[in-house]
Motif scaffolding. Structure first.
Motif, mmCIF file in Angstrom:
data_model
loop_
_atom_site.group_PDB
_atom_site.id
_atom_site.type_symbol
_atom_site.label_atom_id
_atom_site.label_comp_id
_atom_site.label_asym_id
_atom_site.label_seq_id
_atom_site.Cartn_x
_atom_site.Cartn_y
_atom_site.Cartn_z
ATOM 1 N N SER A 153 33.313 -3.755 -36.505
ATOM 2 C CA SER A 153 33.915 -4.656 -35.503
ATOM 3 C C SER A 153 33.050 -5.892 -35.268
ATOM 4 C CB SER A 153 34.142 -3.907 -34.181
ATOM 5 O OG SER A 153 35.021 -2.826 -34.369
ATOM 6 N N GLY A 154 32.474 -6.411 -36.356
ATOM 7 C CA GLY A 154 31.662 -7.620 -36.269
ATOM 8 C C GLY A 154 30.174 -7.373 -36.153
ATOM 9 N N TYR A 155 29.758 -6.113 -36.112
ATOM 10 C CA TYR A 155 28.346 -5.746 -35.970
ATOM 11 C C TYR A 155 27.847 -5.018 -37.211
ATOM 12 C CZ TYR A 155 28.504 -6.847 -30.970
ATOM 13 O OH TYR A 155 28.615 -7.494 -29.766
ATOM 14 N N VAL A 156 26.532 -4.983 -37.359
ATOM 15 C CA VAL A 156 25.898 -4.221 -38.428
ATOM 16 C C VAL A 156 24.636 -3.568 -37.861
ATOM 17 C CG1 VAL A 156 24.721 -6.339 -39.216
ATOM 18 C CG2 VAL A 156 24.793 -4.331 -40.705
ATOM 19 N N LYS A 157 24.396 -2.348 -38.263
ATOM 20 C CA LYS A 157 23.139 -1.678 -37.948
ATOM 21 C C LYS A 157 22.212 -1.853 -39.146
ATOM 22 C CE LYS A 157 25.222 1.966 -35.036
ATOM 23 N NZ LYS A 157 26.659 1.851 -35.403
ATOM 24 N N ILE A 158 21.005 -2.344 -38.907
ATOM 25 C CA ILE A 158 20.032 -2.570 -39.981
ATOM 26 C C ILE A 158 18.813 -1.697 -39.731
ATOM 27 C CG2 ILE A 158 18.518 -4.265 -41.078
ATOM 28 C CD1 ILE A 158 20.575 -6.388 -40.546
ATOM 29 N N ALA A 159 18.453 -0.910 -40.726
ATOM 30 C CA ALA A 159 17.353 0.044 -40.585
ATOM 31 C C ALA A 159 16.041 -0.659 -40.242
ATOM 32 C CB ALA A 159 17.191 0.848 -41.869
ATOM 33 N N ILE A 160 15.256 -0.028 -39.392
ATOM 34 C CA ILE A 160 13.924 -0.529 -39.047
ATOM 35 C C ILE A 160 12.919 0.060 -40.030
ATOM 36 C CG2 ILE A 160 12.129 -0.625 -37.276
ATOM 37 C CD1 ILE A 160 14.304 -0.333 -35.166
ATOM 38 N N LYS A 161 12.313 -0.805 -40.816
ATOM 39 C CA LYS A 161 11.314 -0.407 -41.807
ATOM 40 C C LYS A 161 10.061 -1.245 -41.601
ATOM 41 C CE LYS A 161 14.060 2.413 -44.163
ATOM 42 N NZ LYS A 161 13.797 3.851 -44.344
ATOM 43 N N PRO A 162 8.905 -0.793 -42.091
ATOM 44 C CA PRO A 162 7.662 -1.567 -41.916
ATOM 45 C C PRO A 162 7.733 -2.920 -42.622
ATOM 46 C CG PRO A 162 7.185 0.709 -42.575
ATOM 47 C CD PRO A 162 8.666 0.506 -42.746
ATOM 48 N N GLY A 163 6.892 -3.849 -42.177
ATOM 49 C CA GLY A 163 6.775 -5.148 -42.828
ATOM 50 C C GLY A 163 7.853 -6.125 -42.409
ATOM 51 N N GLN A 164 8.325 -6.913 -43.357
ATOM 52 C CA GLN A 164 9.309 -7.945 -43.061
ATOM 53 C C GLN A 164 10.681 -7.374 -42.738
ATOM 54 O OE1 GLN A 164 9.071 -10.443 -46.569
ATOM 55 N NE2 GLN A 164 7.429 -11.680 -45.687
ATOM 56 N N GLY A 165 10.894 -6.114 -43.053
ATOM 57 C CA GLY A 165 12.133 -5.445 -42.674
ATOM 58 C C GLY A 165 13.238 -5.604 -43.695
ATOM 59 N N ILE A 166 14.293 -4.807 -43.531
ATOM 60 C CA ILE A 166 15.453 -4.884 -44.403
ATOM 61 C C ILE A 166 16.087 -6.262 -44.290
ATOM 62 C CG2 ILE A 166 17.734 -3.914 -44.893
ATOM 63 C CD1 ILE A 166 15.418 -2.008 -45.540
ATOM 64 N N CYS A 167 16.291 -6.909 -45.422
ATOM 65 C CA CYS A 167 16.874 -8.263 -45.482
ATOM 66 C C CYS A 167 16.031 -9.281 -44.707
ATOM 67 C CB CYS A 167 18.312 -8.272 -44.981
ATOM 68 S SG CYS A 167 19.435 -7.172 -45.862
ATOM 69 N N GLY A 168 14.746 -8.954 -44.452
ATOM 70 C CA GLY A 168 13.849 -9.889 -43.784
ATOM 71 C C GLY A 168 14.065 -10.021 -42.296
ATOM 72 N N ILE A 169 14.728 -9.052 -41.668
ATOM 73 C CA ILE A 169 15.094 -9.183 -40.252
ATOM 74 C C ILE A 169 13.884 -9.229 -39.328
ATOM 75 C CG2 ILE A 169 15.351 -6.696 -39.835
ATOM 76 C CD1 ILE A 169 17.825 -7.470 -38.089
ATOM 77 N N GLN A 170 12.742 -8.698 -39.760
ATOM 78 C CA GLN A 170 11.528 -8.704 -38.927
ATOM 79 C C GLN A 170 10.595 -9.870 -39.263
ATOM 80 O OE1 GLN A 170 12.297 -4.057 -39.112
ATOM 81 N NE2 GLN A 170 10.284 -4.659 -39.822
ATOM 82 N N LYS A 171 11.139 -10.860 -39.912
ATOM 83 C CA LYS A 171 10.342 -11.982 -40.384
ATOM 84 C C LYS A 171 10.335 -13.174 -39.424
ATOM 85 C CE LYS A 171 9.743 -14.588 -44.730
ATOM 86 N NZ LYS A 171 10.337 -14.826 -46.071
ATOM 87 N N SER A 172 11.412 -13.341 -38.647
ATOM 88 C CA SER A 172 11.529 -14.581 -37.865
ATOM 89 C C SER A 172 12.345 -14.389 -36.587
ATOM 90 C CB SER A 172 12.160 -15.670 -38.736
ATOM 91 O OG SER A 172 12.064 -16.928 -38.122
ATOM 92 N N ALA A 173 12.082 -13.337 -35.837
ATOM 93 C CA ALA A 173 12.792 -13.107 -34.571
ATOM 94 C C ALA A 173 12.259 -14.053 -33.498
ATOM 95 C CB ALA A 173 12.632 -11.662 -34.123
ATOM 96 N N VAL A 174 13.144 -14.525 -32.619
ATOM 97 C CA VAL A 174 12.751 -15.516 -31.611
ATOM 98 C C VAL A 174 13.534 -15.282 -30.326
ATOM 99 C CG1 VAL A 174 14.429 -17.180 -32.528
ATOM 100 C CG2 VAL A 174 12.505 -18.004 -31.156
#
Length: 364
Positions: free
Chosen positions: A338-359
């Motif tokens: 319904s327009g959302y996605v759950k992305i796994a939390i993994k060490p480092g930059q994260g899946i698809c780089g999601i932990q690379k540039s959060a603001v």
């Protein structure tokens, strides 16, 4: 019928291709009826026939027609029909080849993007990585902040309805305004959906549908209060920047004071921020798995970390031992969950780089 903006019939694979062939300098003045162009047209028609005869298996045409009916697809001519059939076939192959893996925690299925070429799909990816992502005025979350086991701001009424960006790379605007409206709602104790179109039209340093960053949006919202989505509605975007229709008399009191990026890979810092409010982030979203994601926890570690798409993070949780981020996208409710996605939390930059540039932002 879904809108087709200046149709560019481009295939993502070398065979067959139905795009207009590149012309030599000597051919550019030739008319469409010239012998050389007629010969090229015959060659393309032959390739099309070969594709239909050799690549389309029993049942494929029926599946494709059902896909067209399910997603309201309508094509302008036979050439486009064949082009879309080819693109759909590549999606069909990918789904069939990647749906067997029992180790994956997510599911793939056809959606409205199954007949898109890579070039078309790239138009939805409007995040442009800034040269310097660290803000001058930073607002760190205190180390003593409690980190909740899970949080979902959609359940707290601090997230607006999922929007469909259309054929516009406006994801950066939806990402930025999603973070601001969430922070504003928490601060006010009452939620108001804010305008992404205002950012598209009025953020001078960004290029509207051609792309921008959350930083550019936040810098603009330091100087102009955010208008509501009701008073400045989204119009599906235009390739060129529209006229800025900002009206301070109709604006809310939402004004950015400062913002900061989480340290790359710092999951705890991101969770601390999410404990307080929704935040913005970016990912690499040009993988076929992301394009065709339909449900579950996306844990594909090969989707890349070259950021090209902006999203809103609205929480985190755990499913059967797998930690995940809750992500709001801007591709409409008929994509993903319904327009959302759950992305796994993994060490480092994260899946698809999601932990690379959060603001996230702090408002005045």
């Amino acid at each position: 019928m879904e809108p087709v903006e200046e149709l560019e019939p481009v295939f993502d694979e070398p065979l067959p291709t139905y795009e207009e062939p590149e012309l030599e300098e000597s051919e550019k003045e030739e008319s469409p009826s010239s012998p050389s162009r007629k010969e090229k047209a015959k060659t393309l028609a032959k390739k099309a026939k070969t594709f239909i005869e050799q690549e389309i298996q029993d049942g494929d045409m029926q599946k494709f027609l059902k896909f067209c009916a399910d997603f309201g697809k309508s094509y302008i001519n036979q050439s486009e029909f064949k082009m879309r059939l080819w693109n759909w076939k590549q999606s069909e192959k990918y789904i069939n080849e990647n749906s067997w893996d029992g180790r994956a925690h997510y599911k793939l299925a056809h959606n409205k993007f199954s007949d898109y070429s890579e070039k078309e799909f790239s138009k939805l990816l409007g995040y442009a990585l800034p040269a310097e992502k660290k803000a001058k005025n930073i607002a760190r979350m205190p180390n003593s902040a409690n980190i909740a086991d899970s949080i979902d701001w959609t359940q707290k009424g601090m997230v607006s309805a999922v929007q469909d960006s259309g054929m516009c790379g406006s994801d950066w605007a939806f990402s930025a305004i999603g973070a601001v409206e969430g922070a504003y709602g928490v601060m006010q104790g009452e939620f108001t959906a804010l305008s992404a179109q205002q950012l598209l039209d009025c953020t001078g340093s960004a290029t509207s549908c051609a792309g921008g960053t959350q930083s550019q949006a936040f810098d603009y919202l330091k100087t102009a209060k955010a208008m509501s989505a009701e008073s400045y509605p989204y119009n599906s975007g235009y390739p060129a920047k529209g006229e800025c229709k900002y009206d301070e008399s109709k604006a809310t009191s939402a004004l950015v004071d400062m913002y900061t990026f989480a340290d790359e890979g710092d999951v705890n810092m991101m969770k601390m921020a999410l404990t307080h409010q929704p935040i913005a982030a970016s990912i690499q979203a040009d993988s076929k798995a992301f394009q065709l994601y339909t449900s579950g926890v996306l844990d594909l570690e090969t989707c890349g970390t070259e950021l090209n798409h902006a999203i809103v993070m609205v929480g985190y949780g755990n499913h059967e031992g797998t930690d995940y981020w809750i992500v709001k996208n801007s591709w409409g409710t008929n994509w993903g969950e319904s327009g959302y996605v759950k992305i796994a939390i993994k060490p480092g930059q994260g899946i698809c780089g999601i932990q690379k540039s959060a603001v996230w932002t702090v408002l005045q």
